[in-house]
Design an enzyme around this catalytic site. Structure first.
Site, PDB file in Angstrom:
ATOM      1  N   ARG A 167     -19.156  29.827  14.809  1.00  0.00           N
ATOM      2  CA  ARG A 167     -19.687  30.960  15.289  1.00  0.00           C
ATOM      3  C   ARG A 167     -19.520  31.221  16.897  1.00  0.00           C
ATOM      4  NH1 ARG A 167     -23.902  29.344  11.475  1.00  0.00           N
ATOM      5  NH2 ARG A 167     -23.554  30.535   9.610  1.00  0.00           N
ATOM      6  N   LYS A 227     -11.297  41.378  24.478  1.00  0.00           N
ATOM      7  CA  LYS A 227     -10.646  41.930  23.124  1.00  0.00           C
ATOM      8  C   LYS A 227     -10.106  40.675  22.623  1.00  0.00           C
ATOM      9  CE  LYS A 227     -10.283  46.824  23.938  1.00  0.00           C
ATOM     10  NZ  LYS A 227      -9.471  47.590  24.006  1.00  0.00           N
ATOM     11  N   GLU A 248       1.806  47.636  35.275  1.00  0.00           N
ATOM     12  CA  GLU A 248       0.413  47.693  34.914  1.00  0.00           C
ATOM     13  C   GLU A 248      -0.260  47.455  36.312  1.00  0.00           C
ATOM     14  OE1 GLU A 248      -1.025  48.943  32.271  1.00  0.00           O
ATOM     15  OE2 GLU A 248       0.540  48.593  30.552  1.00  0.00           O
ATOM     16  N   LYS A 297      -9.301  46.097  36.799  1.00  0.00           N
ATOM     17  CA  LYS A 297      -9.829  46.072  35.491  1.00  0.00           C
ATOM     18  C   LYS A 297     -11.045  45.470  35.113  1.00  0.00           C
ATOM     19  CE  LYS A 297      -8.807  44.928  30.607  1.00  0.00           C
ATOM     20  NZ  LYS A 297      -8.008  44.500  29.673  1.00  0.00           N
ATOM     21  N   GLU A 344     -16.156  50.852  25.868  1.00  0.00           N
ATOM     22  CA  GLU A 344     -15.199  51.452  25.712  1.00  0.00           C
ATOM     23  C   GLU A 344     -15.674  52.998  25.502  1.00  0.00           C
ATOM     24  OE1 GLU A 344     -11.975  49.955  23.345  1.00  0.00           O
ATOM     25  OE2 GLU A 344     -10.668  50.517  25.061  1.00  0.00           O
ATOM     26  N   ARG A 393     -13.340  53.241  30.819  1.00  0.00           N
ATOM     27  CA  ARG A 393     -12.520  52.166  30.562  1.00  0.00           C
ATOM     28  C   ARG A 393     -11.094  53.125  30.232  1.00  0.00           C
ATOM     29  NH1 ARG A 393     -13.852  46.493  27.535  1.00  0.00           N
ATOM     30  NH2 ARG A 393     -11.616  45.733  27.266  1.00  0.00           N
ATOM     31  N   ASN A 432      -5.870  53.619  30.771  1.00  0.00           N
ATOM     32  CA  ASN A 432      -4.670  54.216  29.960  1.00  0.00           C
ATOM     33  C   ASN A 432      -3.697  55.150  30.632  1.00  0.00           C
ATOM     34  OD1 ASN A 432      -5.330  52.770  27.580  1.00  0.00           O
ATOM     35  ND2 ASN A 432      -6.869  54.280  26.948  1.00  0.00           N
ATOM     36  N   HIS A 468      -0.434  55.783  29.210  1.00  0.00           N
ATOM     37  CA  HIS A 468       0.063  55.443  27.987  1.00  0.00           C
ATOM     38  C   HIS A 468       0.290  56.333  27.035  1.00  0.00           C
ATOM     39  CE1 HIS A 468      -1.330  51.880  30.110  1.00  0.00           C
ATOM     40  NE2 HIS A 468      -1.012  50.987  29.224  1.00  0.00           N
ATOM     41  N   HIS A 496       3.437  55.488  25.268  1.00  0.00           N
ATOM     42  CA  HIS A 496       3.479  55.004  23.662  1.00  0.00           C
ATOM     43  C   HIS A 496       4.290  55.965  23.064  1.00  0.00           C
ATOM     44  CE1 HIS A 496      -0.585  52.718  24.163  1.00  0.00           C
ATOM     45  NE2 HIS A 496       0.546  51.863  24.364  1.00  0.00           N
ATOM     46  N   HIS A 500       7.187  47.722  27.267  1.00  0.00           N
ATOM     47  CA  HIS A 500       6.131  48.549  27.304  1.00  0.00           C
ATOM     48  C   HIS A 500       5.686  49.068  28.895  1.00  0.00           C
ATOM     49  CE1 HIS A 500       2.020  49.914  26.723  1.00  0.00           C
ATOM     50  NE2 HIS A 500       1.471  48.924  27.640  1.00  0.00           N
TER      51      HIS A 500
HETATM   52  P1  NAD Z   1       3.753  37.385  24.806  1.00  0.00           P
HETATM   53  O1  NAD Z   1       2.522  36.644  24.870  1.00  0.00           O
HETATM   54  O2  NAD Z   1       4.409  37.681  23.487  1.00  0.00           O
HETATM   55  O3  NAD Z   1       4.878  36.749  26.010  1.00  0.00           O
HETATM   56  C1  NAD Z   1       5.984  37.295  26.221  1.00  0.00           C
HETATM   57  C2  NAD Z   1       6.969  36.461  25.915  1.00  0.00           C
HETATM   58  O4  NAD Z   1       7.103  35.572  27.095  1.00  0.00           O
HETATM   59  C3  NAD Z   1       7.026  35.276  24.776  1.00  0.00           C
HETATM   60  O5  NAD Z   1       8.374  35.116  24.286  1.00  0.00           O
HETATM   61  C4  NAD Z   1       6.270  34.128  25.387  1.00  0.00           C
HETATM   62  O6  NAD Z   1       6.732  32.893  24.696  1.00  0.00           O
HETATM   63  C5  NAD Z   1       6.999  34.247  26.772  1.00  0.00           C
HETATM   64  N1  NAD Z   1       6.288  33.341  27.837  1.00  0.00           N
HETATM   65  C6  NAD Z   1       5.000  33.348  28.080  1.00  0.00           C
HETATM   66  N2  NAD Z   1       4.926  32.732  29.276  1.00  0.00           N
HETATM   67  C7  NAD Z   1       5.637  32.488  29.675  1.00  0.00           C
HETATM   68  C8  NAD Z   1       6.449  31.909  30.983  1.00  0.00           C
HETATM   69  N3  NAD Z   1       5.607  31.431  31.753  1.00  0.00           N
HETATM   70  N4  NAD Z   1       7.551  31.596  31.168  1.00  0.00           N
HETATM   71  C9  NAD Z   1       8.554  31.906  30.253  1.00  0.00           C
HETATM   72  N5  NAD Z   1       8.247  32.599  29.054  1.00  0.00           N
HETATM   73  C10 NAD Z   1       6.863  33.065  28.782  1.00  0.00           C
HETATM   74  O7  NAD Z   1       3.525  38.802  25.455  1.00  0.00           O
HETATM   75  P2  NAD Z   1       2.449  39.205  26.525  1.00  0.00           P
HETATM   76  O8  NAD Z   1       2.989  40.873  26.999  1.00  0.00           O
HETATM   77  O9  NAD Z   1       1.911  38.481  27.377  1.00  0.00           O
HETATM   78  O10 NAD Z   1       1.213  39.897  25.791  1.00  0.00           O
HETATM   79  C11 NAD Z   1       1.297  40.991  24.648  1.00  0.00           C
HETATM   80  C12 NAD Z   1       0.178  40.599  23.721  1.00  0.00           C
HETATM   81  O11 NAD Z   1      -1.021  40.791  24.486  1.00  0.00           O
HETATM   82  C13 NAD Z   1       0.248  41.621  22.473  1.00  0.00           C
HETATM   83  O12 NAD Z   1      -0.062  40.999  21.416  1.00  0.00           O
HETATM   84  C14 NAD Z   1      -0.830  42.667  22.869  1.00  0.00           C
HETATM   85  O13 NAD Z   1      -1.536  42.976  21.580  1.00  0.00           O
HETATM   86  C15 NAD Z   1      -1.864  41.537  23.652  1.00  0.00           C
HETATM   87  N6  NAD Z   1      -2.566  42.235  24.548  1.00  0.00           N
HETATM   88  C16 NAD Z   1      -4.147  42.060  24.542  1.00  0.00           C
HETATM   89  C17 NAD Z   1      -5.041  42.673  25.490  1.00  0.00           C
HETATM   90  C18 NAD Z   1      -6.492  42.144  25.394  1.00  0.00           C
HETATM   91  O14 NAD Z   1      -7.235  42.880  26.144  1.00  0.00           O
HETATM   92  N7  NAD Z   1      -6.851  41.176  24.548  1.00  0.00           N
HETATM   93  C19 NAD Z   1      -4.547  43.645  26.272  1.00  0.00           C
HETATM   94  C20 NAD Z   1      -3.099  43.869  26.295  1.00  0.00           C
HETATM   95  C21 NAD Z   1      -2.238  43.337  25.426  1.00  0.00           C
END
Ligand code: NAD
Length: 345
Positions: free
Chosen positions: A106, A128, A170, A212, A222, A226, A230, A233, A237, A250
């Site tokens: 939990r 999130k 961003e 942020k 939200e 918040r 966007n 976006h 999108h 993106h």
């Molecule tokens: P990701 O985590 O898929 O990373 C992108 C690529 O970079 C992957 O192939 C990873 O293995 C590689 N990578 C990571 N760190 C590295 C490093 N230091 N050197 C070389 N390669 C590296 O993508 P992302 O853009 O970081 O995150 C996208 C995800 O985040 C999505 O699933 C999205 O839903 C989520 N997200 C969550 C929130 C939230 O508030 N929780 C907000 C925005 C996005």
């Protein structure tokens, strides 16, 4: 930087370091921990006796199987509720580890070491968590802010140019939302930012994350401002969907979307035209292409109408009057067509 953000009843402490390696585990303060990473980040792990879960790379890893692997590792320790799940990875790894941490007993302790620019300035903060299911992204999840976020800009040196620029859009967006000096500093330090200079990033990343942070503190569930995050976006999108997911990174779509938001706000008579021009120059100077043409405006507008942030039958666009002055408004279809038509010529 050492700063704490309040997210509902929980506190998230953010620290950033200009060291060239991850400092060994004072994160878990001597208590048991489980590390979660992927192939891209496992090489950065500090020496540790704690179990390490190495997940596959990419969005496909955001599934139950990954969560259960983290939980199995926690049980193998066994980790108590005061033990820490530590994510070392991009948004994908952070989202999975955070979700596992929120449901294990939990809720156990959670520390995030984001390794992509997007996860450093966005995904790590705000609470999130989630995994995907079927064709639904982040459909299973929880709200569970991390206790600690540790920023190590040196990790970005190995990130692909595409991923880096995608996250950087961003960062630039955050500079438009706040009234402080981030915008000017990003303008002045463009070359060192693009070279990923660790000292410069160690200054700018926490300031971008703080934009942020201030917004999610003010609106953790939200309900209101918040949505300002966007900016760009809705337009972006829709472009991503029209081109097919994955064709345009993106962040590039967000940069393009911000340019359209500026034009739409100007056409509405709300955005200061000088600010709109300044914003477009700002993104163009970082190399973003703001001129993608829309092949089919009708189809594009249909996609916009299906935007998931639609409320009471209308899509509210995030627009700006000038820097730091952001607002939401619906846009008449004719105005949208005019903005998009200008691109088609
Ligand atoms: P990701 O985590 O898929 O990373 C992108 C690529 O970079 C992957 O192939 C990873 O293995 C590689 N990578 C990571 N760190 C590295 C490093 N230091 N050197 C070389 N390669 C590296 O993508 P992302 O853009 O970081 O995150 C996208 C995800 O985040 C999505 O699933 C999205 O839903 C989520 N997200 C969550 C929130 C939230 O508030 N929780 C907000 C925005 C996005």
């Amino acid at each position: 930087m050492d700063r704490t953000f309040s997210l509902g009843p929980r506190r998230t402490r953010v620290r950033s370091f200009d060291s060239r390696s991850i400092l060994p585990d004072d994160i878990a303060s001597g208590k048991a921990a489980v590390w979660v990473c992927d192939d891209a980040t496992r090489g950065f792990l500090p020496d540790t006796k704690n179990p390490v879960v190495v997940l596959p790379r990419g969005e496909e890893a955001k599934n139950w199987d990954s969560v259960l692997r983290v939980i199995d590792a926690a049980l193998s320790v066994p980790l108590g509720r005061d033990g820490t799940i530590i994510a070392l990875g991009g948004g994908v790894i952070c989202d999975i580890a955070a979700f596992a941490s929120s449901v294990y007993m939990r809720g156990c302790e959670l520390a995030l070491i984001p390794s992509t620019l997007l996860s450093m300035i966005d995904a790590s903060l705000g609470g999130k968590t989630g995994i995907d299911y079927g064709s639904y992204k982040n459909i299973i999840g929880s709200f569970y802010p991390a206790r600690e976020i540790l920023i190590y800009p040196f990790l970005l040196k190995t990130l692909s140019e595409t991923e880096y620029l995608s996250g950087l859009a961003e960062v630039l967006k955050h500079a438009l939302i706040e009234e402080g000096s981030l915008f000017e500093d990003l303008r002045l330090r463009r070359n060192t930012v693009l070279e990923r200079d660790v000292a410069v990033l160690n200054d700018l990343i926490p300031r971008s994350l703080a934009v942020k942070g201030r917004i999610v503190e003010a609106d953790p569930t939200e309900q209101g401002i918040r949505a300002h995050l966007n900016l760009g976006h809705t337009f972006g999108h829709a472009l991503e969907s029209q081109l097919g997911l994955g064709v345009l990174p993106h962040g590039h779509a967000v940069a393009w979307g911000i340019a359209r938001a500026m034009e739409a706000g100007t056409a509405l008579g709300e955005t200061d035209p000088a600010w709109a021009a300044e914003v477009k120059d700002f993104f163009a100077s970082y190399g973003y292409n703001l001129d993608y043409r829309i092949p089919d405006i009708g189809e594009y507008l249909d996609i916009i109408q299906r935007d998931k942030k639609r409320k009471n039958g209308a899509v509210n666009f995030v627009l700006q009057r000038r820097r730091g002055n952001t607002f939401l408004a619906p846009l008449p279809v004719e105005l949208l067509k005019e903005v998009l038509r200008r691109l088609s010529h």
